[in-house]
Motif scaffolding. Structure first.
Motif, PDB file in Angstrom:
ATOM      1  N   ASP A   1      -7.804  -6.623  -4.987  1.00 57.65           N
ATOM      2  CA  ASP A   1      -6.657  -6.487  -4.096  1.00 57.65           C
ATOM      3  C   ASP A   1      -7.149  -6.049  -2.725  1.00 57.65           C
ATOM      4  OD1 ASP A   1      -3.377  -6.142  -4.803  1.00 57.65           O
ATOM      5  OD2 ASP A   1      -4.051  -5.342  -2.882  1.00 57.65           O
TER       6      ASP A   1
ATOM      7  N   SER B   1       0.833  -1.206   0.000  1.00 59.35           N
ATOM      8  CA  SER B   1       0.000   0.000   0.000  1.00 59.35           C
ATOM      9  C   SER B   1       0.864   1.251   0.000  1.00 59.35           C
ATOM     10  CB  SER B   1      -0.931   0.008   1.224  1.00 59.35           C
ATOM     11  OG  SER B   1      -1.897  -1.016   1.130  1.00 59.35           O
TER      12      SER B   1
ATOM     13  N   SER C   1      -5.517  -4.208  -0.769  1.00 56.73           N
ATOM     14  CA  SER C   1      -5.013  -2.867  -0.504  1.00 56.73           C
ATOM     15  C   SER C   1      -5.939  -1.827  -1.124  1.00 56.73           C
ATOM     16  CB  SER C   1      -3.601  -2.695  -1.083  1.00 56.73           C
ATOM     17  OG  SER C   1      -3.225  -1.334  -1.094  1.00 56.73           O
ATOM     18  N   ALA C   2      -6.602  -1.042  -0.284  1.00 53.02           N
ATOM     19  CA  ALA C   2      -7.472   0.012  -0.796  1.00 53.02           C
ATOM     20  C   ALA C   2      -6.670   1.046  -1.567  1.00 53.02           C
ATOM     21  CB  ALA C   2      -8.222   0.679   0.362  1.00 53.02           C
TER      22      ALA C   2
ATOM     23  N   ASN D   1     -11.848  -3.645  -4.224  1.00 52.28           N
ATOM     24  CA  ASN D   1     -11.047  -3.730  -3.008  1.00 52.28           C
ATOM     25  C   ASN D   1     -11.641  -4.824  -2.119  1.00 52.28           C
ATOM     26  OD1 ASN D   1     -10.770  -1.771   0.007  1.00 52.28           O
ATOM     27  ND2 ASN D   1      -9.264  -3.176  -0.859  1.00 52.28           N
TER      28      ASN D   1
ATOM     29  N   ILE E   1      -6.007  -0.259  -5.105  1.00 52.38           N
ATOM     30  CA  ILE E   1      -7.190  -0.184  -5.963  1.00 52.38           C
ATOM     31  C   ILE E   1      -7.485   1.266  -6.355  1.00 52.38           C
ATOM     32  CG2 ILE E   1      -9.689  -0.543  -6.031  1.00 52.38           C
ATOM     33  CD1 ILE E   1      -8.047  -3.087  -6.461  1.00 52.38           C
ATOM     34  N   ARG E   2      -7.303   2.202  -5.440  1.00 53.64           N
ATOM     35  CA  ARG E   2      -7.497   3.613  -5.801  1.00 53.64           C
ATOM     36  C   ARG E   2      -6.531   4.024  -6.902  1.00 53.64           C
ATOM     37  NH1 ARG E   2      -8.171   4.298  -0.131  1.00 53.64           N
ATOM     38  NH2 ARG E   2      -5.986   4.968   0.095  1.00 53.64           N
TER      39      ARG E   2
END
Length: 251
Positions: free
Chosen positions: A94, A25, A96-97, A123, A100-101
């Motif tokens: 994924d 992340s 991990s937010a 996410n 994805i962002r």
């Protein structure tokens, strides 16, 4: 994303390692920089995705429409975008937010061509999809299995997410003295090609171990190839001593 549904299986030990998610992340904002910390993945990506596309050609020939593909541990979407461009109806997922962002931001800023297949991101974890009974023609996990809590259970989860007759693609690192010297010491500490702590050599997996775990999960290995860096390009090879990729069928 069209999928088949069936009662979800309960995986008691999550594939998600919180420390690994936190590590990746922190790299999310630089993921798409070809000269940044993910430069090796940028360089390796065409070889990996085109190798998978070539090996699932029998599925494509038998399908009336685009194949559905799940890209597990997609990060910021390097492989996911490539698969959509290759004609796969792709879902990248994924835990991990931040990753994805970054994937969604890149897709918004650089839309795919009209010829590309649909691409979406989510996410969450693969366990979420299992619980929903999701199934895909192709399940893809590139440089993921060496970061999960339980590789055997992870492979069983990949198999569960694959339609009968579908295929699973896995790429990872072999646990050899060469991989320790090159992928761990060399890439992380000497050349600084990867951030320190990216890999835990003890979690690298030998090809025969991967094949045995896959058989336990109901997956049959169809082919395996080494991925070797020959300046200035990654190439398919017979040398599986460091990086390798394998394709499996769910019979």
């Amino acid at each position: 994303m069209p999928t088949e549904t069936s009662p979800g299986q309960d995986f008691r030990r999550s594939s998600v390692s919180e420390s690994e998610i936190a590590h990746f992340s922190a790299l999310a904002e630089d993921w798409w920089n070809p000269r940044g910390p993910m430069a090796p993945l940028h360089a390796m990506n065409p070889l990996r995705t085109e190798w998978v596309s070539r090996h699932v050609a029998p599925l494509r020939a038998a399908s009336a429409g685009p194949l559905s593909l799940l890209d597990i541990g997609c990060g910021a979407g390097l492989a996911s975008e490539a698969y959509a461009k290759l004609g796969f109806e792709t879902l990248g997922i994924d835990a991990s937010a931040a990753g994805i962002r970054a994937a969604e931001a890149h897709l918004a800023q650089h839309p795919l061509s009209p010829e590309a297949a649909p691409l979406s991101y989510r996410n969450g974890s693969a366990e979420d999809l299992v619980a929903e009974g999701a199934r895909f023609d192709v399940v893809n996990a590139l440089e993921v299995i060496e970061h999960v809590n339980d590789p055997q259970e992870f492979l069983l989860m990949l198999a569960t997410l694959t339609k009968p007759g579908g295929m699973v693609a896995v790429s990872t690192l072999n646990r050899t003295p060469r991989s320790f010297a090159v992928a761990k010491l060399g890439a992380e500490y000497l050349l600084r090609m990867l951030p320190v702590g990216t890999h835990d050599w003890k979690k690298f997996i030998k090809p025969d171990e991967l094949a045995a775990m896959a058989r336990q999960a109901g997956l049959r290995m169809l082919d395996i190839a080494g991925m070797s860096y020959v300046p200035f390009k990654w190439r398919e090879s017979r040398d599986t001593g460091i990086n390798y990729i394998a394709i499996f069928r769910k019979d």
